[in-house]
Every structure is written in structure tokens, then in C-alpha cells.
Design an enzyme around this catalytic site. Structure first.
Site, PDB file in Angstrom:
ATOM      1  N   ASP A   1       4.826  -7.778   5.587  1.00 17.52           N
ATOM      2  CA  ASP A   1       5.780  -6.672   5.418  1.00 17.52           C
ATOM      3  C   ASP A   1       5.343  -5.887   4.182  1.00 17.52           C
ATOM      4  O   ASP A   1       5.741  -6.171   3.055  1.00 17.52           O
ATOM      5  CB  ASP A   1       7.197  -7.189   5.271  1.00 17.52           C
ATOM      6  CG  ASP A   1       8.211  -6.063   5.462  1.00 17.52           C
ATOM      7  OD1 ASP A   1       7.809  -4.917   5.733  1.00 17.52           O
ATOM      8  OD2 ASP A   1       9.424  -6.339   5.351  1.00 17.52           O
ATOM      9  N   ALA A   2       4.496  -4.905   4.426  1.00 12.92           N
ATOM     10  CA  ALA A   2       3.778  -4.242   3.338  1.00 12.92           C
ATOM     11  C   ALA A   2       4.021  -2.738   3.317  1.00 12.92           C
ATOM     12  O   ALA A   2       3.710  -2.084   2.328  1.00 12.92           O
ATOM     13  CB  ALA A   2       2.287  -4.512   3.489  1.00 12.92           C
ATOM     14  N   LYS A   3       4.557  -2.178   4.418  1.00 15.74           N
ATOM     15  CA  LYS A   3       4.864  -0.743   4.502  1.00 15.74           C
ATOM     16  C   LYS A   3       3.690   0.108   4.032  1.00 15.74           C
ATOM     17  O   LYS A   3       3.869   1.084   3.296  1.00 15.74           O
ATOM     18  CB  LYS A   3       6.115  -0.419   3.669  1.00 15.74           C
ATOM     19  CG  LYS A   3       7.319  -1.346   3.877  1.00 15.74           C
ATOM     20  CD  LYS A   3       8.053  -1.098   5.158  1.00 15.74           C
ATOM     21  CE  LYS A   3       9.489  -1.626   5.196  1.00 15.74           C
ATOM     22  NZ  LYS A   3       9.652  -3.085   5.051  1.00 15.74           N
ATOM     23  N   ARG A   4       2.475  -0.232   4.464  1.00 15.94           N
ATOM     24  CA  ARG A   4       1.302   0.511   4.057  1.00 15.94           C
ATOM     25  C   ARG A   4       1.126   1.787   4.887  1.00 15.94           C
ATOM     26  O   ARG A   4       1.863   2.041   5.829  1.00 15.94           O
ATOM     27  CB  ARG A   4       0.051  -0.376   4.181  1.00 15.94           C
ATOM     28  CG  ARG A   4       0.070  -1.600   3.258  1.00 15.94           C
ATOM     29  CD  ARG A   4       0.152  -1.217   1.793  1.00 15.94           C
ATOM     30  NE  ARG A   4      -0.234  -2.318   0.904  1.00 15.94           N
ATOM     31  CZ  ARG A   4       0.608  -3.184   0.340  1.00 15.94           C
ATOM     32  NH1 ARG A   4       1.904  -3.110   0.547  1.00 15.94           N
ATOM     33  NH2 ARG A   4       0.149  -4.151  -0.451  1.00 15.94           N
TER      34      ARG A   4
ATOM     35  N   ASP B   1      10.067   0.958   0.044  1.00 16.80           N
ATOM     36  CA  ASP B   1      10.797  -0.018   0.871  1.00 16.80           C
ATOM     37  C   ASP B   1      12.261   0.051   0.454  1.00 16.80           C
ATOM     38  O   ASP B   1      12.613   0.835  -0.427  1.00 16.80           O
ATOM     39  CB  ASP B   1      10.188  -1.411   0.649  1.00 16.80           C
ATOM     40  CG  ASP B   1      10.413  -2.330   1.835  1.00 16.80           C
ATOM     41  OD1 ASP B   1      11.559  -2.392   2.347  1.00 16.80           O
ATOM     42  OD2 ASP B   1       9.457  -2.990   2.259  1.00 16.80           O
TER      43      ASP B   1
END
Lengths: 275, 275
Positions: free
Chosen positions: A91-94, B96
Site C-alpha cells: 500500500d504505497a500509493k505510488r 494517503d
């Protein structure tokens, strides 16, 4: 892991629970702080306690990066410890321009380079197609694209209306040109249950990763009722509710009880709503 | 570093060059591969060679993360080596929900936690206000928000029209409620020079971080003409053009020549366009 294998695990376990490994060194039980790697020791105990009741684990990168080099090492050990039967989510939202996203893909999908071998990574859509496509160059790996998130700020841009449709619908429709439901999932917050049935008409066959049940106030029943499809199509995440169910010597046992309770509820919904 | 201090460095150096440390271990000169930490050895030489001609350094996180634990260590050493006179940017494109963004803020801004002490971090806007605000809890630290990016996929969503305005304009206007030009900058790609003068009317006093000059084809002259304001208001990034100007023993000398050439051009534009 393939779509097929993931669905097999869901039916086998009667669970679509994803345990979010948002492990905060400031919140773990005190007795673990004497361990050589307290974060890994905590995760190991949580994984042992919950793996019977979940089908996925989702380490939240921020919690590891905030520990610098040591955190990155805890992440590597944690990922290596997760059983191969479980789907793993970075879960890195890259998301960045093509050549940079290519390097983020190496980070999460190429163990020879980084030591990490996740099944999937969460990606932010703002930079468009070429920020997403490099992740799809790795066979059997998944992109989990942000669509409609569970936080209050999610409305700032995601619900702005473009041609009579909110922005997140454009993300859902445009991104389907990049990959099908065998390679892409979407993040849809549980606090957005009102939007879930409509989202299902737009992406009938995709898995949805649903955070926000528990601490953030989403309802598992509503998510399951509005979001489930014929192959389940849901991974519902719980982090804090499981990780910090207890804070003493028995924290892992308490986490197990909590995960089991969610699994039991999910078993019921699978019977009711699997179409 | 404050807005004031940054402008002082720009006038002192007659440069608004940011050197992008997109250091790819597969591209650095072969003789460095024998070093204990080849990426740091390369960066050290590049910093020594270019610091006279630039005001900022921007390590691109993907390049370090792709090396796992070792890359994170190279990043820490690189950041510690950058002179305090230079503005530092963690090009990380993070974002996030609130408590997670809080941990990303710790990652980049709290050396006691992570070993890193950047001046700023790039943030993706898709998740809205509470994904950005936690970074602003750190005094003297900056958020650099993605507005209009230089890649082809940038048009997929950023130029979608909401109430007669492209989405990136909503990002520019909405985000000004979160912080002023003393704490926030925007990423605007150099390949979008047509949009720059209009963007200047929306954010007259903010710094813009402009990637895309050089390898990506943007024009430094146009960016400077359309983008400069009374305090310069520009940080123009070059990565590959400087880092890989040479590939032999003299790579750093070649990087210096390239950085100097850009600085000379910038000196001219500062005379012409500083309003």
C-alpha cells in the site's frame, strides 16, 4: 497470484479479509520493544495469529519508511514471512512518469533488485496512463488504482463533475483501457457505500480493495451487499481494529479473536450475497 | 529553508537550477561499481561538481527504493552530504489518508525517526486536503503539489474540464486554502509551457518546480519567459542531462560543464525576465 487463485483462497477460507499491517512502533506492546526488530516481531505474531482467517496482507509503506533503513528491513522480513497462499499488497500509493514508475515497479515486484516480491501495489491515478502501465509489465502482478477513497479530503477532487460524471468514474472507465480485471483492482473506501452499487455497474468483474471498515466507520454488511459479485470481488481491509485489539502479552490472541469475528461475518455475507 | 532564503540563494548563484538525483545503478560509470556504495559515490561526485551552479537537489525516491535497504541507505548518506545552502526535495509523489500522510511526513521531515531531513516533498493531490495537511505540520517544511505534469498520461485526468476549467486549475485554487506561497509549491511540467502564463495568473507568488527541460523536450527559455515572477518563482530541474553527460572517469567534470551551461543560460533569463 491470479484472479482464479485468489477466488479459490476466498472460497476455501470463507473470508475476503485483508489485514492491513500498519505497524506503528509507538503503538506495539511494550514487551516487544526489547526484540532486535520489534516491528517484525509484532508482524510475525500477527501473521501467525490471523493467517487462518484472512486471504491478504497489506503493509502500509508509510509505517515502514518512517523508520528509515530499519523500517525497510522490517518490511522485507515481513513480506518474506507471509505465507504464499496469501495475496500481498504494497500500500504505497505510488505513481510518476513512465521511467520512474518503472523503477517503482522494480521496487515492489523484482526481488533481485529490492528484496521485495509483492503481488500488487496501490497506485494514484493523477499522472495517467504512463504512470500506471510500467507496473503491468510484470506478469501475474497487479495494479490497485485509487478510485474513490474513504477520507474526508477524498471529495475535494474525486467527486468533481466532468461531463455529468464524477472524476472517479472517469478513472474507472479510462483505466479499463490499460488492463482488465485479471490485472487491475480499484480502491473504493467503505465509507462510500452509497456509491458502491453504481461502481459495480461500471466495473462488474474487478476486485475492489475496500479500506475504511472499522476505525474509519464503514459498514461491512453494506459493503458486502452492494459490492459483492459472482467471484466475490472484494478484499475488505482492517488494520487498527485487528493490530491493536490488545496491547498486552496476549495481543496476538486478541488479534486472532478479532480476525475470526470478521471472518465469521464474511462467511455469512458470502452465503447471502455471492451472486 | 524559507522562501526568503531560497530567493537569496537564487540571486547569489544567479541560478534556479535543481539537479535531479535520479541515480540509476545501471547507468553510472563502471569504475564506480567497485565502491562500497556506488550510488552514493556517484552522487557525492555529482554534488561536488554541480553545487556551485544549482540551488536545489531532488533525489527521485524510486531510484533508491528500487535498491531496497541499500538504496535507502544511499539516500540517507546523499541527503546528509548536500550542503545546507541547497534546498532539498524528496521527489516521492506521496499522498494517503491523514494518519498515513502523517507518517510519510515523519519519513521525510523527522531525522530522529527516519534519518532523513528534507526541506520538501512532492505530493499527489488525488486524495485531497487531509492527505496534504499533515506535511504542513512541520515548520519550515514545504509541500510541492502535483498540478500539471510533463508526461503524456498527464492529460488523461489533469486536463478534464470541471466547470469550464481543467482539473489542474481546481487543484491550484483549492490547495491555496491549505497553505500559502511560503509553504507550498507546484509541479508544472516544462512541456506545458503553453499553460504556464495562465498558471502564473492563478498562483502569482508561488514557486513552481518545473521538470521536463532537457530529456523530456521542454524549453528553458519559454519556461523562464512565461513562468518567472518577481522572486524568480522557478526551480527548473534537470536530471539525466547532467547526471549522464559523461560516462567515463571524467563524468563529474562533464556534469559540471553541463550544469554551468544551464546556469549561464539562467543568468541571462534572470536579467531578462525577473519582474
Amino acid at each position: 497470484m491470479t484472479h482464479e487463485e485468489l477466488f479459490f483462497q476466498i472460497t476455501h477460507k470463507k473470508s475476503y479479509l485483508c489485514v492491513g499491517l500498519d505497524t506503528d512502533i509507538r503503538k506495539i506492546p511494550e514487551h516487544l520493544l526489547n526484540e532486535e526488530d520489534p516491528v517484525f516481531a509484532f508482524n510475525k505474531a500477527i501473521i501467525d495469529a490471523t493467517s487462518d482467517y484472512c486471504v491478504a496482507y497489506k503493509p502500509n509503506l508509510a509505517f515502514y519508511e518512517a523508520q528509515g533503513v530499519a523500517g525497510w528491513e522490517s518490511l522485507r522480513k515481513t513480506l518474506a514471512y507471509i505465507p504464499k497462499t496469501h495475496f500481498t499488497i504494497a500500500d504505497a500509493k505510488r505513481g510518476d512518469i513512465g521511467n520512474t514508475s518503472g523503477l517503482y515497479a522494480r521496487t515492489f515486484f523484482d526481488p533481485a533488485a529490492s528484496g521485495l516480491d509483492f503481488d500488487s501495489v496501490t497506485v494514484a491515478p493523477y499522472m495517467g496512463s504512463d504512470s500506471v502501465l510500467p507496473f503491468l509489465d510484470y506478469s501475474n502482478k497487479w495494479v490497485i488504482l485509487l478510485a474513490l477513497t474513504s477520507n474526508t479530503g477524498g471529495s475535494d477532487f474525486q467527486r468533481l463533475v466532468v461531463d455529468d460524471k464524477p472524476l472517479y468514474e472517469h478513472v474507472l472507465t479510462t483505466s479499463q483501457q490499460w488492463a482488465g480485471p485479471d490485472r487491475m483492482m480499484y480502491v473504493v473506501g467503505a465509507t462510500q457505500a452509497d456509491a458502491l452499487s453504481h461502481i459495480r455497474t461500471l466495473v462488474p468483474n474487478h476486485f475492489l480493495l475496500v479500506p475504511g471498515v472499522g476505525a474509519q466507520g464503514g459498514s461491512l454488511e453494506e459493503v458486502s451487499r452492494y459490492g459483492m459479485n459472482a467471484r466475490c470481488g472484494l478484499l475488505v481491509n482492517s488494520s487498527r481494529g485487528i493490530l491493536y485489539a490488545g496491547n498486552g502479552q496476549d495481543f496476538a490472541q486478541k488479534a486472532r479473536v478479532e480476525a475470526h469475528a470478521i471472518q465469521q461475518e464474511m462467511e455469512k455475507y458470502l452465503e447471502l450475497y455471492l451472486k
